[in-house]
Design an enzyme around this catalytic site. Structure first.
Site, mmCIF file in Angstrom:
data_model
loop_
_atom_site.group_PDB
_atom_site.id
_atom_site.type_symbol
_atom_site.label_atom_id
_atom_site.label_comp_id
_atom_site.label_asym_id
_atom_site.label_seq_id
_atom_site.Cartn_x
_atom_site.Cartn_y
_atom_site.Cartn_z
ATOM 1 N N GLY A 55 5.967 2.526 3.358
ATOM 2 C CA GLY A 55 7.299 3.113 3.360
ATOM 3 C C GLY A 55 7.302 4.524 2.805
ATOM 4 O O GLY A 55 7.934 5.427 3.364
ATOM 5 N N LYS A 87 -18.481 7.842 7.582
ATOM 6 C CA LYS A 87 -18.785 6.445 7.900
ATOM 7 C C LYS A 87 -17.553 5.743 8.490
ATOM 8 O O LYS A 87 -17.652 5.016 9.494
ATOM 9 C CB LYS A 87 -19.240 5.739 6.620
ATOM 10 C CG LYS A 87 -19.717 4.311 6.813
ATOM 11 C CD LYS A 87 -20.219 3.771 5.472
ATOM 12 C CE LYS A 87 -20.691 2.331 5.576
ATOM 13 N NZ LYS A 87 -21.146 1.814 4.261
ATOM 14 N N CYS A 129 28.889 -1.824 -10.305
ATOM 15 C CA CYS A 129 29.263 -3.060 -9.607
ATOM 16 C C CYS A 129 29.527 -4.177 -10.621
ATOM 17 O O CYS A 129 30.541 -4.171 -11.300
ATOM 18 C CB CYS A 129 28.186 -3.439 -8.596
ATOM 19 S SG CYS A 129 28.739 -4.664 -7.379
ATOM 20 N N LEU A 153 0.817 -1.215 0.000
ATOM 21 C CA LEU A 153 0.000 0.000 0.000
ATOM 22 C C LEU A 153 0.850 1.264 0.000
ATOM 23 O O LEU A 153 0.338 2.349 -0.232
ATOM 24 C CB LEU A 153 -0.921 0.018 1.221
ATOM 25 C CG LEU A 153 -2.190 -0.815 1.132
ATOM 26 C CD1 LEU A 153 -2.999 -0.680 2.417
ATOM 27 C CD2 LEU A 153 -3.039 -0.384 -0.054
ATOM 28 N N GLY A 154 2.129 1.116 0.295
ATOM 29 C CA GLY A 154 2.994 2.288 0.319
ATOM 30 C C GLY A 154 3.244 2.829 1.713
ATOM 31 O O GLY A 154 3.363 4.042 1.888
ATOM 32 N N HIS A 156 27.922 1.412 -5.442
ATOM 33 C CA HIS A 156 26.528 1.659 -5.833
ATOM 34 C C HIS A 156 26.170 3.123 -5.578
ATOM 35 O O HIS A 156 25.603 3.457 -4.525
ATOM 36 C CB HIS A 156 25.581 0.742 -5.050
ATOM 37 C CG HIS A 156 25.652 -0.684 -5.462
ATOM 38 N ND1 HIS A 156 24.848 -1.206 -6.454
ATOM 39 C CD2 HIS A 156 26.438 -1.708 -5.037
ATOM 40 C CE1 HIS A 156 25.126 -2.497 -6.609
ATOM 41 N NE2 HIS A 156 26.098 -2.817 -5.773
ATOM 42 N N GLU A 162 3.121 -13.609 11.825
ATOM 43 C CA GLU A 162 4.500 -13.243 12.180
ATOM 44 C C GLU A 162 4.623 -11.811 12.682
ATOM 45 O O GLU A 162 5.616 -11.446 13.309
ATOM 46 C CB GLU A 162 5.442 -13.460 10.986
ATOM 47 C CG GLU A 162 5.067 -12.669 9.742
ATOM 48 C CD GLU A 162 4.229 -13.469 8.760
ATOM 49 O OE1 GLU A 162 4.354 -13.218 7.555
ATOM 50 O OE2 GLU A 162 3.458 -14.330 9.210
ATOM 51 N N GLU A 217 23.836 4.869 -6.725
ATOM 52 C CA GLU A 217 22.393 5.130 -6.663
ATOM 53 C C GLU A 217 21.886 5.204 -5.226
ATOM 54 O O GLU A 217 20.845 5.835 -4.958
ATOM 55 C CB GLU A 217 21.621 4.058 -7.439
ATOM 56 C CG GLU A 217 21.605 2.657 -6.832
ATOM 57 C CD GLU A 217 22.770 1.784 -7.271
ATOM 58 O OE1 GLU A 217 22.662 0.545 -7.156
ATOM 59 O OE2 GLU A 217 23.790 2.343 -7.720
ATOM 60 N N LYS A 230 -15.734 -1.303 3.948
ATOM 61 C CA LYS A 230 -15.762 -2.474 4.823
ATOM 62 C C LYS A 230 -14.371 -3.079 5.071
ATOM 63 O O LYS A 230 -14.056 -3.455 6.212
ATOM 64 C CB LYS A 230 -16.699 -3.541 4.243
ATOM 65 C CG LYS A 230 -17.029 -4.660 5.208
ATOM 66 C CD LYS A 230 -17.834 -4.155 6.417
ATOM 67 C CE LYS A 230 -19.255 -3.767 6.023
ATOM 68 N NZ LYS A 230 -20.022 -3.337 7.218
ATOM 69 N N PRO A 231 -13.493 -3.205 4.035
ATOM 70 C CA PRO A 231 -12.151 -3.736 4.324
ATOM 71 C C PRO A 231 -11.408 -2.910 5.376
ATOM 72 O O PRO A 231 -10.702 -3.465 6.218
ATOM 73 C CB PRO A 231 -11.456 -3.683 2.961
ATOM 74 C CG PRO A 231 -12.569 -3.768 1.969
ATOM 75 C CD PRO A 231 -13.696 -2.998 2.585
#
Length: 546
Positions: free
Chosen positions: A19, A223, A384, A16-17, A518, A149, A520, A189-190
């Site tokens: 992070g 709601k 790399c 869902l994002g 790296h 978990e 980036e 509802k979810p």
């Protein structure tokens, strides 16, 4: 002000994002002058993601101090500029590994070791440790509420809420409002069920961040507020945007930072708009209104899952921001080139990038991409593994070393690239043995590099010494340096002791650079990495010639 803790959980579905939400909220708090720290709790049993395939969990992000972490820490750094550390990411595997080691030493004095209190205490200690004067610590809990978990982590943050008090803790729940086309409705509802699941472990969310494809009607917000026991103003829409770098702007427009600070009673009347978002407004404007376009081919082996190259894709976007152009990425599976001519796939691109990777699969295809870039004078950037393949290609094509290869693929007659068995980190000599443990045994984290006088990279960085992050087990063999330099290849970056080649380049090429590290991982939208800015500039120049 005592440090305040914001716990971000996710419900309904994964991806869902959370992070991005954590990173964007951190950026918003910074824009109001607060000092932030961001952390990630991952429920999986791996000690870290270092031994996991990118197909399993996306990119493995590396910090300056050598931690192999979740890719969300890359989002945190890109949005806030706060360098992540070893102490900012922990997994169930590391928690249990530490507890079992203590139990074997007898640290628990004969007591029974249990999830509560021992595991939850270890998680709580992680959340509140290694802090200085941070105003806010944002702590993201991986996975989805309801996962078995994840229960110890939820219990730990519930306990922290009781211990620290609600005046120092806030729970934000990221959830999904799916749109059902046949009914023509967004469904709440979810979200209701997800909050109910969270309540079942003793956590009442204070703010709901509702992901949706389209605007959420006021009636639906009321709601959700009613059924989830949350103020209506704290039901925050999180709609899809055309660039992730607009998320801080949109979250502020929807009132996320305002409601958070009101919750903490830290927003004086009239200070709602005392926030400097000019940086994010400039970045989004540059992305939405580019003055040109360049097409860059990324020839890799994990192109089926683009999260495997998350930081790389973002760094190229940052290079576009620096040059005010849109970077269009053409993802190419390097295995294709092992049976096909690369020309139809690469003809017309303005630059070629070969990223990191592990193992023999696709290696010969990457070498063919290097040959194409070198012979056609197309800007080339090898990172790399991409640098190692560039050196092997030069050894074969320019130095006449036909059997040049890498011991990563097995014994070879001419080991241009070989297993790194020892190196110096600070004042400590580290060693590795072939056949030893895989996890955490690479050259990891930030290492210095000396740049050669008069080299292209010296001009790009405009300094004599740099520090970049590494994640690799094999190195270019220094024994072949003279033979390769005789072909025109320049070793323009070396470790301070002159033993480890860090950067190679071809001076008679428009732009041909290979780096062992790296870059980036250190690029940000408000501070594009100089190598990516220069590489995109070279692609722009190439686009004017094609």
């Amino acid at each position: 002000m005592s440090t305040r803790y914001i716990f971000i959980t996710g419900g309904v579905v994964s991806s869902l994002g959370k992070g991005l939400a954590s990173a964007a909220l951190g950026a918003l708090l910074q824009a109001r002058g607060y000092k932030v720290r961001l952390r990630k709790l991952d429920p999986y049993l791996n000690v870290d993601p270092g031994t996991m395939s990118p197909y399993q969990h996306g990119e493995c992000y590396v910090t300056d101090d050598g931690a192999e972490t979740d890719l969300d820490l890359g989002h945190y750094e890109r949005f806030t500029g706060v360098p992540a550390r070893q102490t900012d990411n922990v997994t169930t595997g590391r928690i249990y590994s530490d507890i079992i080691a203590k139990e074997r030493r007898g640290d628990y004095l004969g007591g029974t070791v249990q999830v509560i209190p021992h595991v939850t205490d270890a998680i709580r200690e992680f959340v509140v440790s290694d802090l200085t004067d941070e105003d806010f610590v944002l702590c993201e809990i991986g996975g989805t509420v309801g996962d078995i978990e994840g229960l110890p982590f939820l219990e730990a943050i519930r306990q922290l809420g009781n211990e620290l008090g609600r005046e120092r803790t806030c729970y934000i729940h990221v959830t999904l409002l799916p749109f059902i086309g046949a009914a023509g409705e967004l469904k709440t509802k979810p979200t209701q069920h997800s909050v109910k699941e969270l309540l079942s472990v003793g956590i009442q969310p204070d703010i709901l961040l509702c992901r949706a494809e389209r605007p959420i009607p006021e009636g639906e917000r009321r709601k959700i507020a009613l059924f989830c026991n949350v103020k209506e103003s704290r039901v925050i829409p999180a709609l899809d945007v055309d660039t992730i770098y607009d998320v801080p702007n949109t979250y502020h427009a929807e009132g996320l930072d305002i409601e958070l600070l009101r919750y903490f009673k830290a927003l004086p009347e009239g200070d709602e708009e005392k926030v400097d978002l000019s940086t994010w407004e400039d970045i989004t404007q540059r992305i939405r209104q580019p003055e040109g376009r360049v097409r860059i081919a990324v020839v890799g082996k994990y192109t089926v899952l683009l999260d495997a190259y998350k930081s790389l894709a973002e760094a190229l976007t940052h290079g576009g921001i620096a040059n005010n152009v849109k970077v269009e990425l053409q993802w190419v599976d390097s295995e294709i080139f092992e049976t096909e001519d690369p020309t139809p796939h690469l003809d017309g691109v303005h630059a070629i990038l070969v990223p990191g990777g592990f193992g023999e699969r696709g290696a010969e295809g990457k070498i063919k991409a290097v040959t194409f870039a070198r012979e056609r004078k197309v800007p080339y950037f090898g990172i790399c593994f991409g640098m190692q393949m560039a050196v092997i290609e030069a050894a074969r094509s320019l130095a006449g070393i036909d059997k040049a290869g890498s011991t990563e693929f097995g014994p070879c007659a001419e080991p241009i690239v070989g297993l790194l068995t020892e190196w110096v980190r600070g004042n400590v000599r580290e060693t590795r043995a072939e056949g030893g443990d895989m996890g955490g045994t690479m050259r990891l984290g930030a290492y210095p590099c000396m740049l050669g006088e008069g080299s292209r990279v010296r001009e790009i960085y405009d300094v004599a010494e740099i520090s970049e992050r590494h994640r690799h087990r094999y190195e270019v063999n220094i024994a072949y340096k003279e033979r390769l330099e005789a072909t025109g290849m320049v070793f323009s970056g070396m470790s301070p002791d002159g033993v480890l080649p860090e950067i190679v380049e071809l001076p008679d090429h428009p732009w041909f650079v290979g780096v062992q590290f790296h870059p980036e991982l250190k690029s940000k939208p408000f501070a594009p990495h100089p190598l990516f800015a220069s590489f995109v500039a070279a692609a722009l120049q190439q686009s004017r010639l094609v």
